[in-house]
Design a protein around this motif. Structure first.
Motif, PDB file in Angstrom:
ATOM      1  N   VAL A  71     -16.347   1.127   0.066  1.00  0.00           N
ATOM      2  CA  VAL A  71     -16.176   0.235   1.219  1.00  0.00           C
ATOM      3  C   VAL A  71     -15.380   0.931   2.316  1.00  0.00           C
ATOM      4  O   VAL A  71     -15.725   0.836   3.504  1.00  0.00           O
ATOM      5  CB  VAL A  71     -15.505  -1.090   0.786  1.00  0.00           C
ATOM      6  CG1 VAL A  71     -15.050  -1.895   1.986  1.00  0.00           C
ATOM      7  CG2 VAL A  71     -16.453  -1.899  -0.069  1.00  0.00           C
ATOM      8  N   THR A  72     -14.345   1.649   1.949  1.00  0.00           N
ATOM      9  CA  THR A  72     -13.544   2.373   2.940  1.00  0.00           C
ATOM     10  C   THR A  72     -14.397   3.399   3.672  1.00  0.00           C
ATOM     11  O   THR A  72     -14.376   3.473   4.911  1.00  0.00           O
ATOM     12  CB  THR A  72     -12.340   3.061   2.261  1.00  0.00           C
ATOM     13  OG1 THR A  72     -11.562   2.062   1.586  1.00  0.00           O
ATOM     14  CG2 THR A  72     -11.482   3.783   3.269  1.00  0.00           C
ATOM     15  N   GLY A  73     -15.155   4.180   2.928  1.00  0.00           N
ATOM     16  CA  GLY A  73     -16.020   5.186   3.553  1.00  0.00           C
ATOM     17  C   GLY A  73     -17.069   4.569   4.449  1.00  0.00           C
ATOM     18  O   GLY A  73     -17.314   5.042   5.566  1.00  0.00           O
ATOM     19  N   PHE A  74     -17.693   3.494   3.990  1.00  0.00           N
ATOM     20  CA  PHE A  74     -18.726   2.864   4.789  1.00  0.00           C
ATOM     21  C   PHE A  74     -18.152   2.255   6.061  1.00  0.00           C
ATOM     22  O   PHE A  74     -18.732   2.392   7.147  1.00  0.00           O
ATOM     23  CB  PHE A  74     -19.464   1.792   3.988  1.00  0.00           C
ATOM     24  CG  PHE A  74     -20.603   1.192   4.745  1.00  0.00           C
ATOM     25  CD1 PHE A  74     -21.806   1.867   4.853  1.00  0.00           C
ATOM     26  CD2 PHE A  74     -20.475  -0.034   5.376  1.00  0.00           C
ATOM     27  CE1 PHE A  74     -22.870   1.332   5.572  1.00  0.00           C
ATOM     28  CE2 PHE A  74     -21.520  -0.580   6.095  1.00  0.00           C
ATOM     29  CZ  PHE A  74     -22.721   0.111   6.190  1.00  0.00           C
ATOM     30  N   LEU A  75     -17.002   1.582   5.956  1.00  0.00           N
ATOM     31  CA  LEU A  75     -16.388   0.994   7.156  1.00  0.00           C
ATOM     32  C   LEU A  75     -15.958   2.073   8.149  1.00  0.00           C
ATOM     33  O   LEU A  75     -16.102   1.891   9.362  1.00  0.00           O
ATOM     34  CB  LEU A  75     -15.214   0.103   6.769  1.00  0.00           C
ATOM     35  CG  LEU A  75     -15.593  -1.230   6.131  1.00  0.00           C
ATOM     36  CD1 LEU A  75     -14.346  -1.995   5.722  1.00  0.00           C
ATOM     37  CD2 LEU A  75     -16.451  -2.063   7.060  1.00  0.00           C
ATOM     38  N   LEU A  76     -15.418   3.182   7.658  1.00  0.00           N
ATOM     39  CA  LEU A  76     -15.055   4.277   8.564  1.00  0.00           C
ATOM     40  C   LEU A  76     -16.293   4.833   9.272  1.00  0.00           C
ATOM     41  O   LEU A  76     -16.256   5.114  10.474  1.00  0.00           O
ATOM     42  CB  LEU A  76     -14.333   5.379   7.801  1.00  0.00           C
ATOM     43  CG  LEU A  76     -12.900   5.059   7.387  1.00  0.00           C
ATOM     44  CD1 LEU A  76     -12.350   6.168   6.502  1.00  0.00           C
ATOM     45  CD2 LEU A  76     -12.022   4.853   8.610  1.00  0.00           C
ATOM     46  N   TRP A  77     -17.374   5.001   8.557  1.00  0.00           N
ATOM     47  CA  TRP A  77     -18.624   5.489   9.123  1.00  0.00           C
ATOM     48  C   TRP A  77     -19.150   4.503  10.171  1.00  0.00           C
ATOM     49  O   TRP A  77     -19.579   4.898  11.255  1.00  0.00           O
ATOM     50  CB  TRP A  77     -19.625   5.720   7.994  1.00  0.00           C
ATOM     51  CG  TRP A  77     -21.079   5.770   8.318  1.00  0.00           C
ATOM     52  CD1 TRP A  77     -22.036   5.040   7.705  1.00  0.00           C
ATOM     53  CD2 TRP A  77     -21.765   6.596   9.256  1.00  0.00           C
ATOM     54  NE1 TRP A  77     -23.271   5.344   8.225  1.00  0.00           N
ATOM     55  CE2 TRP A  77     -23.126   6.309   9.185  1.00  0.00           C
ATOM     56  CE3 TRP A  77     -21.347   7.550  10.165  1.00  0.00           C
ATOM     57  CZ2 TRP A  77     -24.080   6.919   9.972  1.00  0.00           C
ATOM     58  CZ3 TRP A  77     -22.301   8.170  10.962  1.00  0.00           C
ATOM     59  CH2 TRP A  77     -23.647   7.851  10.858  1.00  0.00           C
ATOM     60  N   TYR A  78     -19.074   3.206   9.888  1.00  0.00           N
ATOM     61  CA  TYR A  78     -19.544   2.197  10.826  1.00  0.00           C
ATOM     62  C   TYR A  78     -18.666   2.171  12.081  1.00  0.00           C
ATOM     63  O   TYR A  78     -19.177   2.123  13.201  1.00  0.00           O
ATOM     64  CB  TYR A  78     -19.557   0.817  10.167  1.00  0.00           C
ATOM     65  CG  TYR A  78     -19.946  -0.270  11.121  1.00  0.00           C
ATOM     66  CD1 TYR A  78     -21.266  -0.427  11.528  1.00  0.00           C
ATOM     67  CD2 TYR A  78     -18.996  -1.164  11.624  1.00  0.00           C
ATOM     68  CE1 TYR A  78     -21.632  -1.424  12.417  1.00  0.00           C
ATOM     69  CE2 TYR A  78     -19.351  -2.155  12.512  1.00  0.00           C
ATOM     70  CZ  TYR A  78     -20.663  -2.276  12.906  1.00  0.00           C
ATOM     71  OH  TYR A  78     -21.004  -3.265  13.790  1.00  0.00           O
ATOM     72  N   VAL A  79     -17.358   2.177  11.910  1.00  0.00           N
ATOM     73  CA  VAL A  79     -16.444   2.163  13.056  1.00  0.00           C
ATOM     74  C   VAL A  79     -16.623   3.423  13.891  1.00  0.00           C
ATOM     75  O   VAL A  79     -16.604   3.366  15.133  1.00  0.00           O
ATOM     76  CB  VAL A  79     -14.978   1.984  12.583  1.00  0.00           C
ATOM     77  CG1 VAL A  79     -13.988   2.235  13.703  1.00  0.00           C
ATOM     78  CG2 VAL A  79     -14.788   0.585  12.010  1.00  0.00           C
ATOM     79  N   ALA A  80     -16.817   4.568  13.253  1.00  0.00           N
ATOM     80  CA  ALA A  80     -17.059   5.807  14.004  1.00  0.00           C
ATOM     81  C   ALA A  80     -18.322   5.693  14.851  1.00  0.00           C
ATOM     82  O   ALA A  80     -18.352   6.138  16.009  1.00  0.00           O
ATOM     83  CB  ALA A  80     -17.173   6.990  13.042  1.00  0.00           C
ATOM     84  N   TYR A  81     -19.351   5.079  14.304  1.00  0.00           N
ATOM     85  CA  TYR A  81     -20.597   4.873  15.057  1.00  0.00           C
ATOM     86  C   TYR A  81     -20.357   3.970  16.268  1.00  0.00           C
ATOM     87  O   TYR A  81     -20.789   4.274  17.383  1.00  0.00           O
ATOM     88  CB  TYR A  81     -21.653   4.272  14.124  1.00  0.00           C
ATOM     89  CG  TYR A  81     -22.909   3.841  14.815  1.00  0.00           C
ATOM     90  CD1 TYR A  81     -23.806   4.759  15.345  1.00  0.00           C
ATOM     91  CD2 TYR A  81     -23.221   2.485  14.934  1.00  0.00           C
ATOM     92  CE1 TYR A  81     -24.971   4.352  15.967  1.00  0.00           C
ATOM     93  CE2 TYR A  81     -24.381   2.072  15.553  1.00  0.00           C
ATOM     94  CZ  TYR A  81     -25.252   3.008  16.072  1.00  0.00           C
ATOM     95  OH  TYR A  81     -26.407   2.602  16.690  1.00  0.00           O
TER      96      TYR A  81
END
Length: 152
Positions: A71-81
């Motif tokens: 979840v942490t990795g996915f949220l970071l990837w989404y926020v970066a996008y």
């Protein structure tokens, strides 16, 4: 014995006189609710015992060891996008191949990462948690069945 309208007054159905849960039940001491409440603490104790067990703690820790980083990795990837799309429109508009730009590839990457994460979660659950969780479920059902005298 038939009633005045020609229908039998009592059916041979054991549930005929039973009320649906909460429908027309008496609120006084004659209600059947206290008998059900007497069993609840014993069943609750079973669930608390299972929750404190080493097997349950292991299943829970396996779940958390996968879910928190995922979840942490996915949220970071989404926020970066999202941040890149709002703060660097020039970068996101840069063409990669023909009419396909960085923003389109990143957006498709969001879909791809969602599917990959779903697959990884299902695989992790199947290989590392499902069997232990099913054993806990059966153990819990056996313990609660014993408290109710063998009835389901």
């Amino acid at each position: 014995m038939p009633s005045s309208n020609g229908r039998p007054e009592h059916y041979d159905d054991p549930w005929y006189d039973s009320l649906a849960s909460g429908w027309g039940e008496q609120a006084g001491p004659a209600a059947s609710v206290p008998a059900a409440r007497e069993e609840a603490p014993a069943a609750g104790d079973v669930y608390l015992e299972v929750q404190r067990s080493a097997a349950f703690q292991e299943v829970r820790s396996r779940y958390l060891r996968f879910v928190i980083p995922a979840v942490t990795g996915f949220l970071l990837w989404y926020v970066a996008y999202v941040v890149a799309a709002t703060t660097a429109p020039g970068l996101m508009a840069r063409p990669v191949v023909g009419a396909v730009n960085v923003a389109m590839l990143a957006g498709l990457g969001q879909f791809l990462s969602t599917f990959l994460l779903t697959w990884a979660y299902a695989r992790h659950a199947r290989l590392r948690r499902d069997r232990a969780a099913l054993e806990l479920r059966w153990d819990t059902q056996e313990l609660t069945r014993g408290m109710r005298g063998g009835a389901l």
